[in-house]
Scaffold this motif. Sequence first.
Motif, PDB file in Angstrom:
ATOM      1  N   LEU A 264       0.893  -1.158   0.000  1.00  0.00           N
ATOM      2  CA  LEU A 264       0.000   0.000   0.000  1.00  0.00           C
ATOM      3  C   LEU A 264       0.928   1.203   0.000  1.00  0.00           C
ATOM      4  CD1 LEU A 264      -2.823   1.362   0.392  1.00  0.00           C
ATOM      5  CD2 LEU A 264      -2.338   1.254   2.857  1.00  0.00           C
ATOM      6  N   PHE A 265       0.749   2.125  -0.948  1.00  0.00           N
ATOM      7  CA  PHE A 265       1.728   3.190  -1.113  1.00  0.00           C
ATOM      8  C   PHE A 265       1.078   4.448  -1.684  1.00  0.00           C
ATOM      9  CE2 PHE A 265       1.537   0.267  -4.580  1.00  0.00           C
ATOM     10  CZ  PHE A 265       1.446   1.055  -5.715  1.00  0.00           C
ATOM     11  N   PRO A 266       1.646   5.616  -1.360  1.00  0.00           N
ATOM     12  CA  PRO A 266       1.103   6.867  -1.896  1.00  0.00           C
ATOM     13  C   PRO A 266       1.459   7.043  -3.362  1.00  0.00           C
ATOM     14  CG  PRO A 266       3.018   7.311  -0.541  1.00  0.00           C
ATOM     15  CD  PRO A 266       2.749   5.836  -0.442  1.00  0.00           C
ATOM     16  N   LEU A 267       0.509   7.566  -4.105  1.00  0.00           N
ATOM     17  CA  LEU A 267       0.757   7.967  -5.489  1.00  0.00           C
ATOM     18  C   LEU A 267       0.849   9.492  -5.478  1.00  0.00           C
ATOM     19  CD1 LEU A 267      -1.740   5.509  -7.196  1.00  0.00           C
ATOM     20  CD2 LEU A 267       0.745   5.373  -7.266  1.00  0.00           C
ATOM     21  N   SER A 268       0.418  10.155  -6.483  1.00  0.00           N
ATOM     22  CA  SER A 268       0.476  11.612  -6.501  1.00  0.00           C
ATOM     23  C   SER A 268      -0.701  12.219  -5.733  1.00  0.00           C
ATOM     24  CB  SER A 268       0.477  12.121  -7.941  1.00  0.00           C
ATOM     25  OG  SER A 268      -0.715  11.735  -8.588  1.00  0.00           O
ATOM     26  N   GLY A 269      -0.453  13.363  -5.118  1.00  0.00           N
ATOM     27  CA  GLY A 269      -1.529  14.074  -4.418  1.00  0.00           C
ATOM     28  C   GLY A 269      -2.127  13.248  -3.306  1.00  0.00           C
ATOM     29  N   ASP A 270      -3.453  13.115  -3.339  1.00  0.00           N
ATOM     30  CA  ASP A 270      -4.146  12.367  -2.293  1.00  0.00           C
ATOM     31  C   ASP A 270      -4.514  10.951  -2.728  1.00  0.00           C
ATOM     32  OD1 ASP A 270      -6.074  12.985  -4.144  1.00  0.00           O
ATOM     33  OD2 ASP A 270      -7.555  13.707  -2.707  1.00  0.00           O
ATOM     34  N   ARG A 271      -3.855  10.460  -3.770  1.00  0.00           N
ATOM     35  CA  ARG A 271      -4.148   9.120  -4.303  1.00  0.00           C
ATOM     36  C   ARG A 271      -3.236   8.069  -3.676  1.00  0.00           C
ATOM     37  NH1 ARG A 271      -2.788   9.305  -9.811  1.00  0.00           N
ATOM     38  NH2 ARG A 271      -3.635   7.229  -9.925  1.00  0.00           N
ATOM     39  N   TRP A 272      -3.790   6.885  -3.495  1.00  0.00           N
ATOM     40  CA  TRP A 272      -3.052   5.741  -2.958  1.00  0.00           C
ATOM     41  C   TRP A 272      -3.222   4.556  -3.894  1.00  0.00           C
ATOM     42  CZ3 TRP A 272      -0.321   5.375   1.675  1.00  0.00           C
ATOM     43  CH2 TRP A 272      -0.310   6.547   2.438  1.00  0.00           C
ATOM     44  N   GLY A 273      -2.249   3.696  -3.936  1.00  0.00           N
ATOM     45  CA  GLY A 273      -2.322   2.474  -4.722  1.00  0.00           C
ATOM     46  C   GLY A 273      -2.079   1.264  -3.827  1.00  0.00           C
ATOM     47  N   PHE A 274      -2.556   0.109  -4.263  1.00  0.00           N
ATOM     48  CA  PHE A 274      -2.273  -1.127  -3.534  1.00  0.00           C
ATOM     49  C   PHE A 274      -2.180  -2.274  -4.520  1.00  0.00           C
ATOM     50  CE2 PHE A 274      -6.826  -1.573  -4.018  1.00  0.00           C
ATOM     51  CZ  PHE A 274      -6.997  -2.935  -4.220  1.00  0.00           C
ATOM     52  N   PHE A 275      -1.500  -3.315  -4.114  1.00  0.00           N
ATOM     53  CA  PHE A 275      -1.531  -4.564  -4.858  1.00  0.00           C
ATOM     54  C   PHE A 275      -1.309  -5.730  -3.916  1.00  0.00           C
ATOM     55  CE2 PHE A 275       2.682  -2.676  -5.634  1.00  0.00           C
ATOM     56  CZ  PHE A 275       3.504  -3.623  -5.049  1.00  0.00           C
ATOM     57  N   LEU A 276      -1.779  -6.860  -4.361  1.00  0.00           N
ATOM     58  CA  LEU A 276      -1.670  -8.129  -3.663  1.00  0.00           C
ATOM     59  C   LEU A 276      -1.311  -9.145  -4.728  1.00  0.00           C
ATOM     60  CD1 LEU A 276      -2.259  -9.982  -1.177  1.00  0.00           C
ATOM     61  CD2 LEU A 276      -4.626 -10.050  -1.965  1.00  0.00           C
ATOM     62  N   GLY A 277      -0.243  -9.893  -4.511  1.00  0.00           N
ATOM     63  CA  GLY A 277       0.185 -10.790  -5.573  1.00  0.00           C
ATOM     64  C   GLY A 277       0.836 -12.056  -5.071  1.00  0.00           C
ATOM     65  N   ASP A 278       1.159 -12.908  -6.022  1.00  0.00           N
ATOM     66  CA  ASP A 278       1.787 -14.188  -5.737  1.00  0.00           C
ATOM     67  C   ASP A 278       2.669 -14.572  -6.912  1.00  0.00           C
ATOM     68  OD1 ASP A 278       2.407 -16.611  -4.494  1.00  0.00           O
ATOM     69  OD2 ASP A 278       0.681 -17.628  -5.353  1.00  0.00           O
ATOM     70  N   VAL A 279       3.867 -15.013  -6.597  1.00  0.00           N
ATOM     71  CA  VAL A 279       4.799 -15.518  -7.598  1.00  0.00           C
ATOM     72  C   VAL A 279       4.785 -17.038  -7.511  1.00  0.00           C
ATOM     73  CG1 VAL A 279       7.265 -15.686  -8.156  1.00  0.00           C
ATOM     74  CG2 VAL A 279       6.268 -13.487  -7.549  1.00  0.00           C
ATOM     75  N   ARG A 280       4.880 -17.677  -8.637  1.00  0.00           N
ATOM     76  CA  ARG A 280       4.876 -19.139  -8.675  1.00  0.00           C
ATOM     77  C   ARG A 280       6.107 -19.695  -7.972  1.00  0.00           C
ATOM     78  NH1 ARG A 280       5.381 -22.733 -14.120  1.00  0.00           N
ATOM     79  NH2 ARG A 280       5.356 -24.755 -13.100  1.00  0.00           N
ATOM     80  N   GLY A 281       5.885 -20.712  -7.161  1.00  0.00           N
ATOM     81  CA  GLY A 281       6.996 -21.418  -6.533  1.00  0.00           C
ATOM     82  C   GLY A 281       7.216 -21.064  -5.083  1.00  0.00           C
ATOM     83  N   LYS A 282       8.226 -21.691  -4.527  1.00  0.00           N
ATOM     84  CA  LYS A 282       8.629 -21.507  -3.133  1.00  0.00           C
ATOM     85  C   LYS A 282      10.152 -21.436  -3.083  1.00  0.00           C
ATOM     86  CE  LYS A 282       4.625 -22.628  -0.908  1.00  0.00           C
ATOM     87  NZ  LYS A 282       3.734 -21.540  -1.164  1.00  0.00           N
ATOM     88  N   GLY A 283      10.667 -21.041  -1.945  1.00  0.00           N
ATOM     89  CA  GLY A 283      12.104 -21.030  -1.735  1.00  0.00           C
ATOM     90  C   GLY A 283      12.764 -19.736  -2.185  1.00  0.00           C
ATOM     91  N   VAL A 284      14.091 -19.765  -2.218  1.00  0.00           N
ATOM     92  CA  VAL A 284      14.895 -18.586  -2.523  1.00  0.00           C
ATOM     93  C   VAL A 284      14.602 -18.038  -3.915  1.00  0.00           C
ATOM     94  CG1 VAL A 284      17.253 -17.739  -2.797  1.00  0.00           C
ATOM     95  CG2 VAL A 284      16.701 -19.283  -0.916  1.00  0.00           C
ATOM     96  N   ALA A 285      14.437 -18.907  -4.890  1.00  0.00           N
ATOM     97  CA  ALA A 285      14.168 -18.446  -6.265  1.00  0.00           C
ATOM     98  C   ALA A 285      12.851 -17.668  -6.329  1.00  0.00           C
ATOM     99  CB  ALA A 285      14.131 -19.626  -7.225  1.00  0.00           C
ATOM    100  N   ALA A 286      11.812 -18.171  -5.673  1.00  0.00           N
ATOM    101  CA  ALA A 286      10.527 -17.470  -5.659  1.00  0.00           C
ATOM    102  C   ALA A 286      10.641 -16.156  -4.883  1.00  0.00           C
ATOM    103  CB  ALA A 286       9.445 -18.350  -5.038  1.00  0.00           C
ATOM    104  N   ALA A 287      11.403 -16.152  -3.806  1.00  0.00           N
ATOM    105  CA  ALA A 287      11.583 -14.930  -3.021  1.00  0.00           C
ATOM    106  C   ALA A 287      12.280 -13.844  -3.839  1.00  0.00           C
ATOM    107  CB  ALA A 287      12.378 -15.227  -1.755  1.00  0.00           C
ATOM    108  N   ALA A 288      13.235 -14.229  -4.668  1.00  0.00           N
ATOM    109  CA  ALA A 288      13.929 -13.252  -5.515  1.00  0.00           C
ATOM    110  C   ALA A 288      12.969 -12.629  -6.525  1.00  0.00           C
ATOM    111  CB  ALA A 288      15.101 -13.914  -6.226  1.00  0.00           C
ATOM    112  N   VAL A 289      12.139 -13.443  -7.146  1.00  0.00           N
ATOM    113  CA  VAL A 289      11.160 -12.927  -8.108  1.00  0.00           C
ATOM    114  C   VAL A 289      10.130 -12.057  -7.379  1.00  0.00           C
ATOM    115  CG1 VAL A 289       9.430 -13.508  -9.846  1.00  0.00           C
ATOM    116  CG2 VAL A 289      11.487 -14.888  -9.651  1.00  0.00           C
ATOM    117  N   THR A 290       9.736 -12.469  -6.179  1.00  0.00           N
ATOM    118  CA  THR A 290       8.783 -11.699  -5.385  1.00  0.00           C
ATOM    119  C   THR A 290       9.322 -10.302  -5.104  1.00  0.00           C
ATOM    120  OG1 THR A 290       7.878 -13.679  -4.358  1.00  0.00           O
ATOM    121  CG2 THR A 290       7.555 -11.619  -3.173  1.00  0.00           C
ATOM    122  N   ALA A 291      10.572 -10.218  -4.678  1.00  0.00           N
ATOM    123  CA  ALA A 291      11.174  -8.908  -4.398  1.00  0.00           C
ATOM    124  C   ALA A 291      11.212  -8.049  -5.655  1.00  0.00           C
ATOM    125  CB  ALA A 291      12.579  -9.093  -3.836  1.00  0.00           C
TER     126      ALA A 291
END
Length: 102
Positions: free
Chosen positions: A22-49
């Motif tokens: 959840l993060f500020p955009l311009s002015g009084d606008r805010w944006g959000f996202f919720l997501g998932d990267v395929r997989g588990k472990g270090v490789a998935a964590a790198a793609v997630t970041a």
Amino acid sequence: MTTASLYHMASPDEVGGDFYDLFPLSGDRWGFFLGDVRGKGVAAAAVTATARYTLRAAAVYDSDPVTVLRNLNTVVYQDYAAPEHRHCTYIAGGGRHHEPLQ
């Protein structure tokens, strides 16, 4: 605006690919996202970041969802050549912060 979040990991021993922001955009606008990267472990964590920070930077620069997704697709495709790490799903939205009536 008041916000809260709760994240429950599926496994305390293995990092996954879930992410949100959840993060500020311009002015009084805010944006959000919720997501998932395929997989588990270090490789998935790198793609997630990569996905999380790419989405945020792209949305702050230009909040058009098509533009944001194009940026994410370009970065993930370039940075992660393995096909099993190219799959990411996410939902995004935004809104304006309104002051309460006095």
